[in-house]
Design a protein around this motif. Structure first.
Motif, PDB file in Angstrom:
ATOM      1  N   ASN A 115      46.872  58.342  60.781  1.00 15.70           N
ATOM      2  CA  ASN A 115      45.810  58.163  61.066  1.00 15.70           C
ATOM      3  C   ASN A 115      44.396  59.297  61.553  1.00 15.70           C
ATOM      4  OD1 ASN A 115      42.995  59.414  58.477  1.00 15.70           O
ATOM      5  ND2 ASN A 115      42.948  57.386  58.005  1.00 15.70           N
ATOM      6  N   TYR A 163      45.430  52.696  53.559  1.00 15.57           N
ATOM      7  CA  TYR A 163      44.056  52.807  53.152  1.00 15.57           C
ATOM      8  C   TYR A 163      43.457  52.731  54.765  1.00 15.57           C
ATOM      9  CZ  TYR A 163      44.579  54.492  49.017  1.00 15.57           C
ATOM     10  OH  TYR A 163      44.786  54.321  47.577  1.00 15.57           O
ATOM     11  N   GLN A 164      42.744  53.229  55.345  1.00 17.60           N
ATOM     12  CA  GLN A 164      41.428  53.090  56.300  1.00 17.60           C
ATOM     13  C   GLN A 164      40.264  51.857  56.104  1.00 17.60           C
ATOM     14  OE1 GLN A 164      39.547  56.411  58.368  1.00 17.60           O
ATOM     15  NE2 GLN A 164      38.200  55.304  58.889  1.00 17.60           N
ATOM     16  N   LEU A 165      40.372  51.006  57.497  1.00 14.66           N
ATOM     17  CA  LEU A 165      39.997  49.431  57.002  1.00 14.66           C
ATOM     18  C   LEU A 165      38.301  50.275  57.011  1.00 14.66           C
ATOM     19  CD1 LEU A 165      40.024  46.835  56.867  1.00 14.66           C
ATOM     20  CD2 LEU A 165      39.529  46.454  59.446  1.00 14.66           C
ATOM     21  N   TYR A 192      39.887  51.853  68.414  1.00 20.76           N
ATOM     22  CA  TYR A 192      38.857  51.682  67.926  1.00 20.76           C
ATOM     23  C   TYR A 192      37.857  52.175  69.087  1.00 20.76           C
ATOM     24  CZ  TYR A 192      39.537  49.215  63.708  1.00 20.76           C
ATOM     25  OH  TYR A 192      40.614  49.734  62.218  1.00 20.76           O
ATOM     26  N   MET A 194      37.591  41.179  54.465  1.00 24.59           N
ATOM     27  CA  MET A 194      37.729  40.763  55.976  1.00 24.59           C
ATOM     28  C   MET A 194      35.874  40.470  56.941  1.00 24.59           C
ATOM     29  SD  MET A 194      40.392  42.712  56.501  1.00 24.59           S
ATOM     30  CE  MET A 194      40.099  43.848  55.081  1.00 24.59           C
ATOM     31  N   TYR A 220      34.496  39.446  60.255  1.00 19.60           N
ATOM     32  CA  TYR A 220      35.438  39.215  62.146  1.00 19.60           C
ATOM     33  C   TYR A 220      33.959  38.105  62.737  1.00 19.60           C
ATOM     34  CZ  TYR A 220      40.173  41.429  60.981  1.00 19.60           C
ATOM     35  OH  TYR A 220      40.998  42.166  60.552  1.00 19.60           O
ATOM     36  N   LEU A 264      39.408  37.335  63.380  1.00 21.15           N
ATOM     37  CA  LEU A 264      39.438  36.953  62.111  1.00 21.15           C
ATOM     38  C   LEU A 264      39.533  35.663  61.665  1.00 21.15           C
ATOM     39  CD1 LEU A 264      40.776  38.377  59.262  1.00 21.15           C
ATOM     40  CD2 LEU A 264      42.521  37.535  59.974  1.00 21.15           C
ATOM     41  N   GLN A 270      46.980  44.571  55.771  1.00 17.67           N
ATOM     42  CA  GLN A 270      46.221  44.143  56.441  1.00 17.67           C
ATOM     43  C   GLN A 270      46.961  42.534  56.510  1.00 17.67           C
ATOM     44  OE1 GLN A 270      43.889  45.608  57.862  1.00 17.67           O
ATOM     45  NE2 GLN A 270      44.198  47.263  57.062  1.00 17.67           N
ATOM     46  N   GLY A 326      28.357  49.805  66.981  1.00 19.53           N
ATOM     47  CA  GLY A 326      29.815  49.178  65.544  1.00 19.53           C
ATOM     48  C   GLY A 326      30.907  49.905  66.040  1.00 19.53           C
ATOM     49  N   LEU A 327      32.298  49.757  65.175  1.00 17.24           N
ATOM     50  CA  LEU A 327      33.721  49.795  65.893  1.00 17.24           C
ATOM     51  C   LEU A 327      33.521  51.123  64.615  1.00 17.24           C
ATOM     52  CD1 LEU A 327      33.787  46.876  65.965  1.00 17.24           C
ATOM     53  CD2 LEU A 327      36.526  47.244  65.739  1.00 17.24           C
ATOM     54  N   GLN A 330      44.184  43.075  60.291  1.00 21.73           N
ATOM     55  CA  GLN A 330      44.266  43.469  61.437  1.00 21.73           C
ATOM     56  C   GLN A 330      44.040  42.720  62.509  1.00 21.73           C
ATOM     57  OE1 GLN A 330      42.703  46.684  62.367  1.00 21.73           O
ATOM     58  NE2 GLN A 330      43.346  47.690  60.122  1.00 21.73           N
ATOM     59  N   HIS A 331      44.763  42.297  63.436  1.00 22.43           N
ATOM     60  CA  HIS A 331      44.657  41.679  65.109  1.00 22.43           C
ATOM     61  C   HIS A 331      44.327  42.020  66.075  1.00 22.43           C
ATOM     62  CE1 HIS A 331      45.105  37.767  62.192  1.00 22.43           C
ATOM     63  NE2 HIS A 331      46.413  38.568  61.900  1.00 22.43           N
ATOM     64  N   PHE A 332      43.133  42.018  67.356  1.00 25.98           N
ATOM     65  CA  PHE A 332      42.705  42.179  67.812  1.00 25.98           C
ATOM     66  C   PHE A 332      42.867  41.404  69.456  1.00 25.98           C
ATOM     67  CE2 PHE A 332      39.893  45.601  66.204  1.00 25.98           C
ATOM     68  CZ  PHE A 332      39.899  45.322  64.502  1.00 25.98           C
ATOM     69  N   GLY A 333      43.078  42.269  70.276  1.00 26.07           N
ATOM     70  CA  GLY A 333      43.250  42.275  71.428  1.00 26.07           C
ATOM     71  C   GLY A 333      41.433  41.915  72.421  1.00 26.07           C
ATOM     72  N   ALA A 342      28.635  47.303  59.902  1.00 27.29           N
ATOM     73  CA  ALA A 342      27.686  47.341  61.720  1.00 27.29           C
ATOM     74  C   ALA A 342      27.539  46.095  62.359  1.00 27.29           C
ATOM     75  CB  ALA A 342      26.525  47.829  61.789  1.00 27.29           C
ATOM     76  N   TRP A 392      45.454  55.361  63.922  1.00 27.54           N
ATOM     77  CA  TRP A 392      46.087  55.135  64.138  1.00 27.54           C
ATOM     78  C   TRP A 392      47.901  55.168  63.977  1.00 27.54           C
ATOM     79  CZ3 TRP A 392      47.337  53.946  57.814  1.00 27.54           C
ATOM     80  CH2 TRP A 392      48.273  53.547  57.415  1.00 27.54           C
ATOM     81  N   TRP A 410      33.945  49.318  58.495  1.00 26.43           N
ATOM     82  CA  TRP A 410      33.574  48.448  58.818  1.00 26.43           C
ATOM     83  C   TRP A 410      32.591  48.382  58.439  1.00 26.43           C
ATOM     84  CZ3 TRP A 410      36.020  44.508  61.993  1.00 26.43           C
ATOM     85  CH2 TRP A 410      37.397  44.219  61.858  1.00 26.43           C
ATOM     86  N   PRO A 419      37.176  41.308  68.042  1.00 31.63           N
ATOM     87  CA  PRO A 419      37.039  40.595  67.028  1.00 31.63           C
ATOM     88  C   PRO A 419      38.204  39.816  66.949  1.00 31.63           C
ATOM     89  CG  PRO A 419      36.570  42.933  67.000  1.00 31.63           C
ATOM     90  CD  PRO A 419      37.428  42.970  67.826  1.00 31.63           C
ATOM     91  N   ASN A 444      39.081  47.165  52.578  1.00 33.18           N
ATOM     92  CA  ASN A 444      39.246  48.764  51.970  1.00 33.18           C
ATOM     93  C   ASN A 444      40.620  47.876  50.680  1.00 33.18           C
ATOM     94  OD1 ASN A 444      41.963  47.036  52.467  1.00 33.18           O
ATOM     95  ND2 ASN A 444      42.823  48.481  54.239  1.00 33.18           N
TER      96      ASN A 444
END
Lengths: 111, 113
Positions: free
Chosen positions: B56, A97-99, B35, A34, A36, A46, B100, B42-43, B102-105, A103, B48, A101, A44, A92
């Protein structure tokens, strides 16, 4: 060594140029990739979502995945000052599974 | 379609206090992620949730906790606030079981004085 490497920049280019943003990764199991875009003080957004290898195009944006080299790219054609933002890559293996990222690369488009 | 909404936009606290941040996911999304994004960094993955369960957790101390409600909205609680907790806290949502993307606020900016 980080699982995902991304040059933080800043990358400064003139308006109208083609921009190339890149990430490298170490985990060969990654399948979902992905990109962003994040403007200052915003969440972020997408831009592109791709599965496995190959190219995907959406307007001025093209995402490219090269799994053999563990390398992904985002190309922006005819760049505009409004494209100035931080670009984050994420990836991922799939659901549950954790995404992971990058930096983020700060991009500046000069008018 | 309404996106991910977070409240409050900005929260100012002092050291030692507790903070509660809220998130409403996109309709139909059952996975919620939290996050932390410190200034210029970074994030960092915090938590989760999916279907009300914690699935997680990132590398954060136990004073960072949360929950997901039956309507899939979520709360992040930070106890015993420290100066280094000052950051933008982002919530994201996705379809169930961590699908996946993911969409963010737009986040809650937490400032610790």
């Amino acid at each position: 060594q980080k699982e995902v490497e991304q040059d933080p920049g800043p990358l400064s280019v003139p308006e109208g140029a083609i921009v190339s943003l890149n990430c490298t990764y170490s985990n060969s199991a990654f399948q979902y990739f992905m990109w962003y875009r994040q403007y200052s003080r915003k969440g972020p957004e997408l831009l592109m979502y791709t599965y496995s290898s190959g190219n995907k195009e959406d307007g001025r944006f093209t995402a490219q995945v090269d799994k053999s080299s563990k390398y992904i790219s985002l190309f922006i054609r005819d760049s505009q000052p409004s494209d100035s933002a931080t670009y984050l890559c994420a990836m991922n293996q799939g659901s549950n599974y954790q995404l992971i990222w990058g930096a983020g690369t700060k991009l500046i488009i000069k008018p | 379609e309404a996106g991910v909404t977070q409240s409050p936009t900005h929260l100012i606290k002092t050291r030692g206090q507790q903070a509660t941040l809220r998130c409403s996911p996109i309709s139909g999304h059952t996975s919620v992620y939290w996050y932390q994004q410190a200034l210029g960094l970074g994030l960092q993955f915090l938590l989760w949730y999916d279907e009300g369960e914690e699935r997680n957790r990132g590398n954060f101390p136990p004073r960072f906790s949360g929950r997901q409600f039956p309507n899939y909205s979520s709360e992040l609680n930070v106890n015993a606030l420290e100066l280094e907790d000052s950051a933008l806290y982002l919530c994201a949502s996705s379809l169930g079981l961590g699908q996946q993307p993911q969409h963010f606020g737009d986040g809650t900016r937490l400032s610790i004085l």
